[in-house]
Design a protein around this motif. Structure first.
Motif, mmCIF file in Angstrom:
data_model
loop_
_atom_site.group_PDB
_atom_site.id
_atom_site.type_symbol
_atom_site.label_atom_id
_atom_site.label_comp_id
_atom_site.label_asym_id
_atom_site.label_seq_id
_atom_site.Cartn_x
_atom_site.Cartn_y
_atom_site.Cartn_z
ATOM 1 N N LEU A 1 78.902 48.083 78.599
ATOM 2 C CA LEU A 1 80.347 48.221 78.783
ATOM 3 C C LEU A 1 80.776 49.659 78.500
ATOM 4 N N GLU A 2 80.206 50.240 77.475
ATOM 5 C CA GLU A 2 80.525 51.622 77.117
ATOM 6 C C GLU A 2 80.145 52.578 78.253
ATOM 7 N N GLN A 3 79.024 52.340 78.885
ATOM 8 C CA GLN A 3 78.585 53.186 79.993
ATOM 9 C C GLN A 3 79.538 53.065 81.184
ATOM 10 N N ILE A 4 79.916 51.849 81.531
ATOM 11 C CA ILE A 4 80.836 51.641 82.659
ATOM 12 C C ILE A 4 82.179 52.305 82.397
ATOM 13 N N VAL A 5 82.729 52.075 81.217
ATOM 14 C CA VAL A 5 84.032 52.657 80.900
ATOM 15 C C VAL A 5 83.938 54.182 80.863
ATOM 16 N N GLY A 6 82.866 54.707 80.300
ATOM 17 C CA GLY A 6 82.703 56.157 80.213
ATOM 18 C C GLY A 6 82.600 56.836 81.565
ATOM 19 N N ALA B 1 95.609 53.219 78.156
ATOM 20 C CA ALA B 1 94.588 52.265 78.601
ATOM 21 C C ALA B 1 93.598 52.035 77.468
ATOM 22 N N THR B 2 93.404 50.766 77.120
ATOM 23 C CA THR B 2 92.555 50.413 75.983
ATOM 24 C C THR B 2 91.704 49.201 76.318
ATOM 25 N N ALA B 3 90.447 49.262 75.923
ATOM 26 C CA ALA B 3 89.549 48.111 76.007
ATOM 27 C C ALA B 3 89.215 47.705 74.581
ATOM 28 N N ILE B 4 89.444 46.447 74.246
ATOM 29 C CA ILE B 4 89.090 45.940 72.919
ATOM 30 C C ILE B 4 87.987 44.913 73.098
ATOM 31 N N TYR B 5 86.866 45.183 72.446
ATOM 32 C CA TYR B 5 85.665 44.351 72.561
ATOM 33 C C TYR B 5 85.504 43.571 71.256
ATOM 34 N N PHE B 6 85.540 42.264 71.350
ATOM 35 C CA PHE B 6 85.404 41.395 70.182
ATOM 36 C C PHE B 6 83.971 40.878 70.123
ATOM 37 N N ASN B 7 83.346 41.043 68.972
ATOM 38 C CA ASN B 7 81.979 40.547 68.811
ATOM 39 C C ASN B 7 81.793 39.886 67.452
ATOM 40 N N SER B 8 80.609 39.328 67.279
ATOM 41 C CA SER B 8 80.255 38.648 66.041
ATOM 42 C C SER B 8 78.839 39.057 65.668
ATOM 43 N N ASP B 9 78.539 39.066 64.385
ATOM 44 C CA ASP B 9 77.189 39.428 63.937
ATOM 45 C C ASP B 9 76.141 38.458 64.463
ATOM 46 N N CYS C 1 76.027 36.998 67.318
ATOM 47 C CA CYS C 1 75.990 36.977 68.781
ATOM 48 C C CYS C 1 75.011 38.028 69.302
ATOM 49 N N GLY C 2 73.884 37.570 69.830
ATOM 50 C CA GLY C 2 72.893 38.485 70.379
ATOM 51 C C GLY C 2 73.371 39.170 71.645
ATOM 52 N N VAL C 3 74.071 38.434 72.494
ATOM 53 C CA VAL C 3 74.589 38.996 73.743
ATOM 54 C C VAL C 3 75.574 40.127 73.454
ATOM 55 N N CYS C 4 76.336 39.987 72.382
ATOM 56 C CA CYS C 4 77.327 40.999 72.026
ATOM 57 C C CYS C 4 76.694 42.371 71.834
ATOM 58 N N HIS C 5 75.540 42.403 71.197
ATOM 59 C CA HIS C 5 74.875 43.674 70.904
ATOM 60 C C HIS C 5 74.288 44.315 72.153
ATOM 61 N N VAL C 6 73.923 43.508 73.140
ATOM 62 C CA VAL C 6 73.376 44.009 74.399
ATOM 63 C C VAL C 6 74.499 44.459 75.331
ATOM 64 N N PRO D 1 87.237 57.121 82.474
ATOM 65 C CA PRO D 1 87.106 58.058 81.348
ATOM 66 C C PRO D 1 88.348 58.199 80.462
ATOM 67 N N LYS D 2 89.504 57.821 80.943
ATOM 68 C CA LYS D 2 90.723 57.934 80.136
ATOM 69 C C LYS D 2 90.987 56.687 79.295
ATOM 70 N N MET D 3 90.077 55.727 79.362
ATOM 71 C CA MET D 3 90.197 54.489 78.590
ATOM 72 C C MET D 3 89.269 54.566 77.376
ATOM 73 N N ASN D 4 89.773 54.188 76.217
ATOM 74 C CA ASN D 4 88.952 54.137 75.012
ATOM 75 C C ASN D 4 88.520 52.703 74.732
ATOM 76 N N ILE D 5 87.336 52.566 74.150
ATOM 77 C CA ILE D 5 86.832 51.244 73.761
ATOM 78 C C ILE D 5 86.945 51.108 72.249
ATOM 79 N N TYR D 6 87.484 49.993 71.833
ATOM 80 C CA TYR D 6 87.583 49.646 70.426
ATOM 81 C C TYR D 6 86.816 48.360 70.194
#
Length: 109
Positions: free
Chosen positions: A39-44, A19-27, A29-34, A48-53
């Motif tokens: 997302l990390e908190q929800i997945v964690g 199980a993998t989550a891939i998060y695409f962002n851009s420098d 993008c203000g929303v991306c940083h928030v 818990p067996k899913m990693n975020i990239y």
């Protein structure tokens, strides 16, 4: 813990996990940083067996192109190497949690 994908090898390694989550962002993008810490908190806590990239479009545009990601933020969820969910731009975290819960529970429970 969030890991960064910078090469095709990193990508292959991420997609080989169950199980993998891939998060695409851009420098730019203000929303991306928030969104990433939320997302990390929800997945964690919920998955818990899913990693975020993270894939930064400014550093690795070829990986964004490979997945046809041109809008940020975008989250792709993979189960056993297959894309299961794609959410972009206006990501509702409650909907995200609900959409991931069922396939996650089937895979790990």
């Amino acid at each position: 813990m969030v890991k960064v994908i910078q090469t095709e090898t990193d990508l292959s390694s991420a997609l080989s996990e169950p199980a993998t989550a891939i998060y695409f962002n851009s420098d730019a993008c203000g929303v991306c940083h928030v969104m990433l810490p939320q997302l990390e908190q929800i997945v964690g806590t919920e998955f818990p067996k899913m990693n975020i990239y993270v894939v930064n479009a400014n550093e690795t545009p070829e990986i964004c192109g490979k997945f046809s990601v041109f809008t940020f933020p975008t989250v792709l969820i993979f189960f056993e190497g297959k894309e299961s969910l794609r959410m972009a731009r206006n990501i509702n975290l409650a909907t995200f949690k609900q959409a991931v819960a069922r396939p996650y529970s089937i895979l790990f429970d």
